[in-house]
Design a protein around this motif. Structure first.
Motif, PDB file in Angstrom:
ATOM      1  N   GLU A 180       0.827  -1.208   0.000  1.00  0.00           N
ATOM      2  CA  GLU A 180       0.000   0.000   0.000  1.00  0.00           C
ATOM      3  C   GLU A 180       0.861   1.257   0.000  1.00  0.00           C
ATOM      4  OE1 GLU A 180      -0.899   0.089   4.755  1.00  0.00           O
ATOM      5  OE2 GLU A 180      -2.303  -0.966   3.419  1.00  0.00           O
ATOM      6  N   PHE A 181       0.214   2.362  -0.367  1.00  0.00           N
ATOM      7  CA  PHE A 181       0.942   3.623  -0.385  1.00  0.00           C
ATOM      8  C   PHE A 181       1.131   4.149   1.021  1.00  0.00           C
ATOM      9  CE2 PHE A 181      -0.615   3.668  -4.778  1.00  0.00           C
ATOM     10  CZ  PHE A 181       0.584   3.955  -5.418  1.00  0.00           C
ATOM     11  N   GLY A 184      11.645   9.986   5.312  1.00  0.00           N
ATOM     12  CA  GLY A 184      11.281   8.577   5.404  1.00  0.00           C
ATOM     13  C   GLY A 184       9.860   8.315   4.932  1.00  0.00           C
ATOM     14  N   GLY A 185       9.204   9.368   4.472  1.00  0.00           N
ATOM     15  CA  GLY A 185       7.814   9.248   4.037  1.00  0.00           C
ATOM     16  C   GLY A 185       7.659   8.637   2.653  1.00  0.00           C
ATOM     17  N   GLY A 186       8.797   8.400   1.996  1.00  0.00           N
ATOM     18  CA  GLY A 186       8.733   7.743   0.691  1.00  0.00           C
ATOM     19  C   GLY A 186       8.593   8.710  -0.463  1.00  0.00           C
ATOM     20  N   SER A 214      10.982   9.513  -2.678  1.00  0.00           N
ATOM     21  CA  SER A 214      11.625   9.090  -3.927  1.00  0.00           C
ATOM     22  C   SER A 214      10.762   8.118  -4.726  1.00  0.00           C
ATOM     23  CB  SER A 214      13.015   8.521  -3.684  1.00  0.00           C
ATOM     24  OG  SER A 214      13.074   7.844  -2.469  1.00  0.00           O
ATOM     25  N   ARG A 235      20.377   2.382  -6.828  1.00  0.00           N
ATOM     26  CA  ARG A 235      19.174   1.587  -6.629  1.00  0.00           C
ATOM     27  C   ARG A 235      18.402   1.394  -7.933  1.00  0.00           C
ATOM     28  NH1 ARG A 235      15.744   3.303  -1.392  1.00  0.00           N
ATOM     29  NH2 ARG A 235      17.779   3.741  -0.541  1.00  0.00           N
ATOM     30  N   ASP A 268      18.293   6.768   8.273  1.00  0.00           N
ATOM     31  CA  ASP A 268      17.028   6.069   8.154  1.00  0.00           C
ATOM     32  C   ASP A 268      16.862   5.058   9.288  1.00  0.00           C
ATOM     33  OD1 ASP A 268      14.641   5.366   7.122  1.00  0.00           O
ATOM     34  OD2 ASP A 268      15.404   4.294   5.368  1.00  0.00           O
TER      35      ASP A 268
HETATM   36  P1  ADP Z   1      12.193  10.178   1.862  1.00  0.00           P
HETATM   37  O1  ADP Z   1      12.939  10.511   0.584  1.00  0.00           O
HETATM   38  O2  ADP Z   1      10.826  10.748   1.886  1.00  0.00           O
HETATM   39  O3  ADP Z   1      12.964  10.494   3.106  1.00  0.00           O
HETATM   40  P2  ADP Z   1      12.489   7.501   0.937  1.00  0.00           P
HETATM   41  O4  ADP Z   1      11.986   7.731  -0.426  1.00  0.00           O
HETATM   42  O5  ADP Z   1      13.945   7.323   1.126  1.00  0.00           O
HETATM   43  O6  ADP Z   1      11.956   8.626   1.919  1.00  0.00           O
HETATM   44  O7  ADP Z   1      11.690   6.245   1.524  1.00  0.00           O
HETATM   45  C1  ADP Z   1      11.943   5.766   2.822  1.00  0.00           C
HETATM   46  C2  ADP Z   1      11.748   4.270   2.839  1.00  0.00           C
HETATM   47  O8  ADP Z   1      10.376   3.923   2.665  1.00  0.00           O
HETATM   48  C3  ADP Z   1      12.511   3.564   1.730  1.00  0.00           C
HETATM   49  O9  ADP Z   1      13.151   2.442   2.296  1.00  0.00           O
HETATM   50  C4  ADP Z   1      11.431   3.163   0.753  1.00  0.00           C
HETATM   51  O10 ADP Z   1      11.783   2.001   0.033  1.00  0.00           O
HETATM   52  C5  ADP Z   1      10.245   2.931   1.661  1.00  0.00           C
HETATM   53  N1  ADP Z   1       8.949   3.085   1.003  1.00  0.00           N
HETATM   54  C6  ADP Z   1       8.577   4.028   0.096  1.00  0.00           C
HETATM   55  N2  ADP Z   1       7.286   3.877  -0.259  1.00  0.00           N
HETATM   56  C7  ADP Z   1       6.812   2.833   0.432  1.00  0.00           C
HETATM   57  C8  ADP Z   1       5.518   2.177   0.518  1.00  0.00           C
HETATM   58  N3  ADP Z   1       4.485   2.602  -0.196  1.00  0.00           N
HETATM   59  N4  ADP Z   1       5.404   1.128   1.361  1.00  0.00           N
HETATM   60  C9  ADP Z   1       6.458   0.714   2.096  1.00  0.00           C
HETATM   61  N5  ADP Z   1       7.685   1.276   2.060  1.00  0.00           N
HETATM   62  C10 ADP Z   1       7.864   2.320   1.248  1.00  0.00           C
END
Ligand code: ADP
Length: 481
Positions: free
Chosen positions: A16-17, A41-43, A45, A75, A296
Motif C-alpha cells: 500500500e501507499f 522517510g515518508g517515501g 523518492s 538503486r 534512516d
Molecule cells: P524520503 O525521501 O521521503 O525520506 P524515501 O523515499 O527514502 O523517503 O523512503 C523511505 C523508505 O520507505 C525507503 O526504504 C522506501 O523504500 C520505503 N517506502 C517508500 N514507499 C513505500 C511504501 N508505499 N510502502 C512501504 N515502504 C515504502
C-alpha cells in the motif's frame, strides 16, 4: 485494485501507499504541478520513480545531497528498470562529455544545483524530453543557513528554459510562509498548484517542554531522562563542543553507550557512528543539526532538545525523526531562560551586516577574517551585479525573518500547554488553493505512561502560567512590536 496500486505492488513490491504518496501521484498524473510536504522517510523518492515508470521521457531530479543522489542512482540501476545517471562534481571531464552526448539514453537524470547552472549541461538537457522536473529538499529554495544554495535562486529561470516541464517540489518541512515563498520563487500560481501536506501533528509523538533554572539542572535532567527513557535516542545541541562534552559526560555517568555526531567529524567517523547507532551498538547520539538528513533509523524512541533549534521548521524536522515506525515516542525540549542567546548570536554571525557588505564590495577588508557563509553570500550577490545597498537590504530582511522565526519557536517552547495548537497553526492552517491534508491525532501524557514508554512515571512541568511575563521578555529581547 487500482492501476496505481498494481504498479506499486508489481514493480516496487509494496502493498500500500504511504500517506500522501497516492494523492501526489494522482495530481501529477492529472497534469498538475505539485508541492509535496512529506516527512523524512515518508517515501518521497518512490513518487518520482513511479512517475518514471508510468511515462516515457526523462525525469530530471535536482538534488542537493550527493550521497542520496548516488544511492538513488545505484538503486534504480540495480532494479534494472531504466538507466539513471547523476551529474555532479564527482564526474571527471571525459565521462561528463560522454554522458552529455548520450543524455537521451537515460530515463532518470539527477543533477546538483551547481551543475544545473552550467551552460553546457543546460544545452544538453534542452535536447532531451523532460516530462517531470523534481526539486528535492525544496525548502532550500527559501531557507537560510548552512544548507542555503544561491544556485537555487536560478531554478525558476532554468525551469523556463527547459520549456516548463511539469514540476514536483518535495520537502520534509515548510511553514505556510516558506510554502508561499517557494511558490513565488518558482513562479507557481497557488490556484493551479496541488499542495499535498501531511500534518506535522505526529500522533505517535508526545511533545513536552521542561523549563529549568540553570545549566547544572539541565545536565542532570538529561541524565535522568536518558536513564529513564527506553530505546535509542537522540539529543540535539546547537553547539558541537557541548555535544562532544556531553557524550563524554554521559558515558562516564550512565551505563549507556553514547557518541557525538556533528559536521566537524570526518566522513569515516560519521559513517561509523551512524552504523553503530543503526545496529543498536550505541544507545544515544548527542548531535548537532548535521545529524538527520539521510539517516534512516525508524525506531528512535525519543528526541531531546538541549538547546533551541534554528526555527520551528527545523524543530519539527528534528523531533520528527522519532517514531518513524509509528510506535509511541517522545520529544522533550529543555529550556533555561536565556537559551535563545546562543541562537541569536549564531544568526547575527552568519548574516552579514551592512558594514561588512560595503567593505567586501569595496575590497576594504581581509576576507580570510570573515565567516565563510557570509562571504559566499556576498560574493554571490556581487556576481549577480546586485548593488551593495540592495544586497544589504536583502540581508537586513533576512535577519528580521530569522529573528522572527526564532521568536516564534521560543514562543512555542515557553507555552507548554498550547504546544500542539501552536504547531498546528504554524504548519497546518489551510492556505488558499488546492490543498490536500492527511493525518491527525494527539498522544497525551497519560498515553505515554500507560504505554510503558517510561521506566517510571514522568513528571510534567507546565510552564503556561509563566507565559505572559515570558512573552514580554521575548518581545523586548527581539525588539519586536
Ligand atoms: P524520503 O525521501 O521521503 O525520506 P524515501 O523515499 O527514502 O523517503 O523512503 C523511505 C523508505 O520507505 C525507503 O526504504 C522506501 O523504500 C520505503 N517506502 C517508500 N514507499 C513505500 C511504501 N508505499 N510502502 C512501504 N515502504 C515504502
Amino acid at each position: 485494485m487500482t492501476n496505481l496500486n498494481k504498479v506499486l505492488k508489481e514493480r516496487f513490491g509494496f502493498n500500500e501507499f504511504k500517506p500522501g504518496q497516492a494523492a501526489i501521484l494522482e495530481a501529477l498524473i492529472a497534469g498538475q504541478n505539485v508541492v509535496g510536504i512529506l516527512p523524512t522517510g515518508g517515501g518521497k523518492s518512490l513518487i518520482y520513480q513511479m512517475m518514471g515508470s508510468l511515462r516515457p521521457g526523462v525525469v530530471l531530479i535536482v538534488s542537493p545531497l550527493l550521497s542520496l543522489m548516488q544511492d538513488q542512482v545505484g538503486r534504480l540501476n540495480f532494479l534494472g528498470e531504466a538507466k539513471a545517471i547523476a551529474l555532479n562534481s564527482t564526474l571527471d571531464q571525459q565521462t561528463r562529455t560522454d554522458v552529455l552526448r548520450h543524455l537521451g539514453d537515460f530515463h532518470y537524470i539527477f543533477v546538483s544545483p551547481e551543475m544545473l547552472t552550467n551552460p553546457s549541461i543546460q544545452r544538453a538537457l534542452r535536447q532531451v524530453q523532460i516530462n517531470l522536473m523534481v526539486v528535492d529538499e525544496a525548502h532550500t529554495i527559501v531557507s537560510w543557513g548552512p544548507d542555503f544554495r544561491p544556485e537555487y535562486l536560478q531554478l525558476a529561470a532554468i525551469h523556463a528554459q527547459l520549456n516548463r516541464p511539469q514540476l514536483l517540489l518535495l520537502t520534509a518541512t515548510a511553514t505556510q510562509k516558506m510554502l508561499a515563498s517557494m511558490l513565488t520563487v518558482m513562479q507557481l500560481d497557488v490556484q493551479h498548484t496541488k499542495i499535498v501536506r501531511l500534518s506535522v501533528n505526529r500522533e505517535n509523538i508526545y511533545l513536552q517542554t521542561t523549563t529549568l533554572d540553570n545549566e547544572g539542572q539541565k545536565r542532570e535532567e538529561v541524565r535522568r531522562l536518558v536513564q529513564q527513557l527506553r530505546g535509542p535516542g537522540v539529543i540535539y545541541f546547537a553547539s558541537r563542543k557541548l555535544a562532544t562534552s556531553m557524550a563524554g559526560w554521559l558515558n562516564d555517568h550512565t551505563d549507556l553507550r553514547v557518541a557525538a555526531y556533528h559536521a566537524g567529524l570526518d566522513a569515516v567517523a560519521r559513517f561509523t557512528i551512524q552504523q553503530q547507532f543503526m545496529q543498536d551498538e550505541l544507545d544515544v547520539i548527542t548531535a548537532t543539526s548535521a545529524f538527520g538528513m539521510g539517516i534512516d533509523k525508524n525506531d528512535i524512541r525519543y528526541v531531546i532538545h538541549y538547546h533551541l533549534s534554528r526555527s520551528m521548521a527545523d524543530y519539527v524536522q528534528e523531533f520528527g525523526r522519532a517514531g518513524r515506525d509509528g510506535q509511541s515516542s517522545i520529544a522533550i525540549q529543555l529550556y533555561v531562560p536565556g537559551d535563545e542567546r546562543l541562537q541569536l548570536d549564531m544568526i547575527r554571525s552568519t548574516i552579514p551586516s551592512e558594514q561588512t557588505v560595503t567593505q567586501v564590495y569595496g575590497k576594504q577588508i581581509d576576507e580570510t577574517l570573515l565567516d565563510a557563509t557570509q562571504l559566499e553570500l556576498i560574493h554571490y550577490y556581487q556576481s549577480q551585479n546586485i548593488s551593495a545597498s540592495a544586497a544589504s537590504a536583502i540581508f537586513a530582511r533576512r535577519l528580521r525573518e530569522r529573528l522572527n522565526e526564532l521568536q516564534h519557536l521560543l514562543h512555542y517552547v515557553t507555552l507548554t500547554s498550547g504546544l500542539r495548537d501552536e504547531l498546528l497553526t504554524t504548519f497546518d492552517e489551510p492556505v488558499s488553493g488546492d490543498v490536500h491534508h492527511e493525518g491527525q491525532g494527539v498522544l497525551t501524557v497519560a498515553d505515554i505512561q500507560n504505554l510503558g514508554l517510561m521506566r517510571q512515571p514522568i513528571t510534567v512541568t507546565d510552564t503556561s502560567d509563566a507565559r505572559p511575563s515570558w512573552q514580554q521578555k521575548i518581545d523586548k529581547l527581539f525588539n519586536i512590536k
